[in-house]
Structure formats: structure tokens, C-alpha cells
Write a protein that holds these residues in place. Sequence first.
Motif: not given
Lengths: 116, 112
Positions: A98, A100-104
Amino acid sequence: EVQLVESGGGLVQPGGSLRLSCAASGFTVSSNYMSWVRQAPGKGLEWVSVIYSGGSTYYADSVKGRFTISRHNSKNTLYLQMNSLRAEDTAVYYCARTLKRYFDLWGRGTLVTVSS
Amino acid sequence: QSVLTQPPSVSGAPGQRVTISCTGSSSNIGAGYDVHWYQQLPGTAPKLLIYGNSNRPSGVPDRFSGSKSGTSASLAITGLQAEDEADYYCQSYDSSLSGFWVFGGGTKLTVL
């Protein structure tokens, strides 16, 4: 290679427990936010839990008090302890790095089936 | 019921352009949080497609683009190809009590 590999899924009776593991390679779990995201059969994605690099943990209301996220730093592995399982917890569980704000980065997932 | 709203399905012929909408509220997209998009091919894990509203990770073709305005966002796919047939999910962050990371219900793209 940077990857995540989940394990530990299976068939469990309602009220039972299961512990999922997510082994990471190519990066350090403890230096990142790490999450569990689930997908019920034929349904959409649902965020379940996150552990911050500092160790703080947060849960979706649907699993709060029943699930516990943790990590083992020397094994570079993320865990999800699931207790008091219900039929509605049946899903493929993905671990995800994760940013910060998204799932890479996502693992392939592990299927949990709660049924008698 | 998902926090973010997407159309259940869209379709288009090869070579055409399609768009997928994602509508949120004042506690997520409208609060200024970025929108991200994931592609899930049949039987596989989701894959990050667009992050930070309009940025493509390395390896994602420039046929995919994203935008955000107000409480909504859109994913556009141009030059549609058969291999684009998949489920697409938008995702943002929500500041409400039951929030954190929230997803749309997903949109099934069919290439005719």
C-alpha cells in the motif's frame, strides 16, 4: 523479483479460525504499509485491514474485533489472523503493498471458504 | 453496496473508445483524495492501471488514461483491444468513520 505470495486459505466451519500468510520478496514488508483486500465470489473488492510501517493497525467495520493483522519482520511476512469466521467472510484474500492511498503490488490471492 | 459507484458493464468494438465513470461523495473523491484504477483480467489478481487520477505505472499502455473532476472520475480506453476485456475498479480514500480505502463495485468491459 518483487512479489507477494499468499497461503493459508482453505475450508473452515462457521465460528472457526484461520491464519493467512503473505510472503514478500524483493522489498521489505516492515518499511511499507501493507493491506489485506478480499473479493467474495463474483463480487467486487473490499479493503479489510492495513498495518502501517510504524505498526499501527486499522480494520474495516465488517471484521473489526475478529481479524488481526500482523507481520514478522525477520521472515518478511504479513499475516491475517481470522477468528469467529462467518459465511460472509468467504472470499479470495489478497495481500497488497500500500503506497499511501493505493495498492501498487498484489499477490495472487488465497481462497477462504466458510461453510459447514 | 459500494462507496464508489460504477456502471456494471460497458462494451465497445475493437478500435473504439470507451469510458468508465466512478462517482463518489464529499468524504472521498470530493474531499480531494485521488482516484486510482485497477484492471482484473479473468481469474487473476487486480493490477494497478492508473494512480493519482491520471498517472500510468511503467508498462501500462498510453491507451489507458484517467481524469478526475469534482466528486467523479473517469477511465478512458482508446483503440480497444480484445485483451482489454476485464473488470475495472476505481478506488479512493474515504475520511468518514467507516472509510479508509474504498472501491467501486467494478465495471465489466466487453470487447464486441
